[in-house]
Design a protein around this motif. Structure first.
Motif, PDB file in Angstrom:
ATOM      1  N   MET A   1       0.814  -1.212   0.000  1.00 18.53           N
ATOM      2  CA  MET A   1       0.000   0.000   0.000  1.00 18.53           C
ATOM      3  C   MET A   1       0.851   1.268   0.000  1.00 18.53           C
ATOM      4  O   MET A   1       0.302   2.377  -0.078  1.00 18.53           O
ATOM      5  CB  MET A   1      -0.931   0.004   1.222  1.00 18.53           C
ATOM      6  N   ILE A   2       2.164   1.129   0.106  1.00 19.90           N
ATOM      7  CA  ILE A   2       3.005   2.311   0.282  1.00 19.90           C
ATOM      8  C   ILE A   2       2.854   3.293  -0.873  1.00 19.90           C
ATOM      9  O   ILE A   2       2.599   4.486  -0.671  1.00 19.90           O
ATOM     10  CB  ILE A   2       4.485   1.915   0.463  1.00 19.90           C
TER      11      ILE A   2
ATOM     12  N   GLY B   1      -1.828  13.086   6.240  1.00 20.79           N
ATOM     13  CA  GLY B   1      -1.658  11.645   6.291  1.00 20.79           C
ATOM     14  C   GLY B   1      -2.600  11.000   7.278  1.00 20.79           C
ATOM     15  O   GLY B   1      -3.385  11.659   7.983  1.00 20.79           O
ATOM     16  N   LEU B   2      -2.526   9.708   7.337  1.00 18.49           N
ATOM     17  CA  LEU B   2      -3.411   8.894   8.164  1.00 18.49           C
ATOM     18  C   LEU B   2      -3.338   9.315   9.630  1.00 18.49           C
ATOM     19  O   LEU B   2      -2.250   9.436  10.196  1.00 18.49           O
ATOM     20  CB  LEU B   2      -3.003   7.427   8.021  1.00 18.49           C
ATOM     21  N   SER B   3      -4.487   9.594  10.229  1.00 19.73           N
ATOM     22  CA  SER B   3      -4.606   9.874  11.656  1.00 19.73           C
ATOM     23  C   SER B   3      -3.909  11.163  12.091  1.00 19.73           C
ATOM     24  O   SER B   3      -3.813  11.437  13.281  1.00 19.73           O
ATOM     25  CB  SER B   3      -4.050   8.696  12.471  1.00 19.73           C
ATOM     26  N   ALA B   4      -3.432  11.967  11.136  1.00 16.95           N
ATOM     27  CA  ALA B   4      -2.712  13.193  11.486  1.00 16.95           C
ATOM     28  C   ALA B   4      -3.670  14.235  12.040  1.00 16.95           C
ATOM     29  O   ALA B   4      -4.787  14.401  11.553  1.00 16.95           O
ATOM     30  CB  ALA B   4      -1.988  13.738  10.254  1.00 16.95           C
ATOM     31  N   HIS B   5      -3.205  14.960  13.063  1.00 18.21           N
ATOM     32  CA  HIS B   5      -4.013  15.980  13.719  1.00 18.21           C
ATOM     33  C   HIS B   5      -3.575  17.379  13.298  1.00 18.21           C
ATOM     34  O   HIS B   5      -2.409  17.608  12.977  1.00 18.21           O
ATOM     35  CB  HIS B   5      -3.897  15.848  15.244  1.00 18.21           C
TER      36      HIS B   5
ATOM     37  N   GLU C   1      -7.538   2.174   4.401  1.00 14.85           N
ATOM     38  CA  GLU C   1      -8.317   1.916   3.197  1.00 14.85           C
ATOM     39  C   GLU C   1      -9.296   3.061   2.927  1.00 14.85           C
ATOM     40  O   GLU C   1      -9.474   3.506   1.788  1.00 14.85           O
ATOM     41  CB  GLU C   1      -9.075   0.585   3.311  1.00 14.85           C
ATOM     42  N   GLU C   2      -9.927   3.542   3.985  1.00 21.12           N
ATOM     43  CA  GLU C   2     -10.876   4.649   3.862  1.00 21.12           C
ATOM     44  C   GLU C   2     -10.147   5.929   3.443  1.00 21.12           C
ATOM     45  O   GLU C   2     -10.640   6.682   2.587  1.00 21.12           O
ATOM     46  CB  GLU C   2     -11.573   4.866   5.211  1.00 21.12           C
TER      47      GLU C   2
ATOM     48  N   ILE D   1      -9.601   9.931  -0.906  1.00 21.11           N
ATOM     49  CA  ILE D   1      -8.750  10.835  -1.696  1.00 21.11           C
ATOM     50  C   ILE D   1      -8.799  10.473  -3.173  1.00 21.11           C
ATOM     51  O   ILE D   1      -8.884  11.355  -4.041  1.00 21.11           O
ATOM     52  CB  ILE D   1      -7.307  10.825  -1.160  1.00 21.11           C
ATOM     53  N   GLU D   2      -8.785   9.192  -3.489  1.00 17.36           N
ATOM     54  CA  GLU D   2      -8.872   8.780  -4.897  1.00 17.36           C
ATOM     55  C   GLU D   2     -10.199   9.210  -5.522  1.00 17.36           C
ATOM     56  O   GLU D   2     -10.265   9.477  -6.723  1.00 17.36           O
ATOM     57  CB  GLU D   2      -8.685   7.262  -5.002  1.00 17.36           C
ATOM     58  N   ASN D   3     -11.248   9.284  -4.704  1.00 17.97           N
ATOM     59  CA  ASN D   3     -12.570   9.688  -5.200  1.00 17.97           C
ATOM     60  C   ASN D   3     -12.831  11.187  -5.028  1.00 17.97           C
ATOM     61  O   ASN D   3     -13.977  11.637  -5.147  1.00 17.97           O
ATOM     62  CB  ASN D   3     -13.666   8.895  -4.479  1.00 17.97           C
ATOM     63  N   ASN D   4     -11.747  11.932  -4.737  1.00 18.63           N
ATOM     64  CA  ASN D   4     -11.847  13.390  -4.571  1.00 18.63           C
ATOM     65  C   ASN D   4     -12.796  13.794  -3.445  1.00 18.63           C
ATOM     66  O   ASN D   4     -13.482  14.823  -3.526  1.00 18.63           O
ATOM     67  CB  ASN D   4     -12.282  14.053  -5.888  1.00 18.63           C
ATOM     68  N   ASN D   5     -12.825  12.978  -2.399  1.00 17.49           N
ATOM     69  CA  ASN D   5     -13.642  13.276  -1.217  1.00 17.49           C
ATOM     70  C   ASN D   5     -12.754  13.441   0.009  1.00 17.49           C
ATOM     71  O   ASN D   5     -12.977  12.823   1.051  1.00 17.49           O
ATOM     72  CB  ASN D   5     -14.670  12.160  -0.978  1.00 17.49           C
TER      73      ASN D   5
END
Length: 377
Positions: A31-32, A262-266, A281-282, A287-291
């Motif tokens: 997934m990287i 990035g993932l879980s970033a605050h 995955e979410e 992001i791939e779906n522009n959401n």
């Protein structure tokens, strides 16, 4: 323009330590590439442009686990998207066993100027028991490579209150690190986090942690040893040579704004705290779906009173404490009057002390900091 810190989260690891509850994964190398593409897209589409960036921090996970070309791409996009101060502090976390000389050279070329190395202990038995993938000898090799490549600002992470750790173990670790002469040393007490493998092993009594009394002895022994060797204790868990305090973390303790990617970033912008999803995955799908907005959750919208209380709580993490003049400049109110009831109680319990300029923890307060925090939560 206001100053801004940027945090970038790389969630991949070679192996997950048994005490770790950060959003990180082993065995997801497939997934990287997709994750990095989504991360770059998130940065590109950010709308905040009225800031100047004074710190960038690349954490994880293990950022040094992934190919250095990805790190170069990320930093270059940040530099293209944001105005970066010429003297900005740019940090990357690395672990021994995941970095070589070529990676380090790539980091330096892209502008990274601070390296934070996760050691935790010089005792190989303890390292193995807590799930670290490296030996002390591998750490030494990494440290020497970092110096060879030319980095002049190095942090070394150590931990105390680890399973089967003794005062002598910790003393040896501190002494060996001091010999290396890093600019910064962070010392973290192990926190037993719910759901980690270590928490399960402790609950089953398969491993035993040092007592609270021993943990406090460890802390004070380390503090005294580092201060005697020229390190300034500037925050509860952090020591540095003069001028090498972590700018990124210090900005957070001073309640300055930051953006996380990035993932879980605050993030903390305009009195709002918000964070990204911790589901990889979410994160990628949105992001791939522009959401991209679907990844974001609002954690807190601060009112003025909440902001003042948080400023007190964060400021008391610093050894110099809360600067009374800075509080008045930021909020107009005098904190001594505003929090007179809380402060009177803490002074009477010898947890804080107040002088003309600062409100700060006493030695007893350092030991019982949670009691101080409770007054301002």
């Amino acid at each position: 323009m206001k100053e801004l810190g940027i945090y970038i989260h790389i969630p991949f690891c070679k192996s997950k330590c048994i005490y770790c509850d950060f959003t990180s994964f082993a065995n997801k190398e497939r997934m990287i590439e997709k994750y990095i593409e989504c991360l770059k897209k998130e940065i590109k589409e950010n709308k905040e442009d009225n800031y100047v960036v004074d710190t960038i921090y690349i954490g994880g996970g293990t950022p040094s686990f992934i190919d250095s070309k990805y790190i170069k791409e990320i930093v270059e996009i940040v530099k293209t998207k944001f105005k970066i101060k010429e003297e900005a502090e740019i940090t990357i976390e690395v672990n021994p066993g995941t970095v070589d000389e070529e990676k380090l050279k790539d980091y330096k070329k892209t502008g990274i100027n601070r390296i934070s190395i996760g050691l935790q202990s010089t005792n190989n038995k303890i390292l193995k028991q807590i799930g670290r993938i490296h030996t002390y000898e591998e750490f030494l090799n990494t440290y020497n490579l970092v110096r060879k490549v030319g980095f002049k600002n190095i942090n070394v992470d150590l931990m105390l209150a680890l399973p089967n750790q003794t005062l002598e173990d910790l003393k040896n670790s501190v002494e060996e690190v001091i010999k290396l002469d890093p600019e910064h040393i962070s010392i973290y007490s192990l926190i037993l986090e719910e759901g980690t493998k270590m928490e399960q092993l402790v609950s089953k009594k398969e491993i035993q942690l040092p007592s609270d009394e021993l943990e406090r002895k460890m802390y004070w022994n380390i503090k005294n040893e580092l201060e005697q060797n020229g390190y300034i204790h500037y925050e509860i868990s952090n020591f540095s040579k003069k001028g090498f305090e972590s700018k990124h973390n210090t900005n957070c303790w001073n309640q300055k704004e930051y953006l996380g990617f990035g993932l879980s970033a605050h993030s903390y912008i305009n009195n709002e705290r918000f964070c990204n999803t911790n589901n990889i995955e979410e994160y990628i799908k949105n992001i791939e779906n522009n959401n991209i907005k679907n990844n974001i959750e609002i954690c807190e919208i601060q009112n003025e009173e909440e902001k003042k209380k948080e400023y007190m709580l964060l400021g008391l993490r610093k050894i110099e404490g809360v600067d009374i003049g800075e509080f008045k400049n930021k909020f107009v109110d005098n904190p001594i009057y505003l929090y007179r009831k809380e402060l009177e109680k803490l002074v009477n319990e010898d947890l804080i002390e107040i002088d003309l300029n600062n409100i700060k923890l006493t030695n007893k307060g350092l030991d019982l900091a949670n009691l101080v925090w409770e007054e301002f939560i």
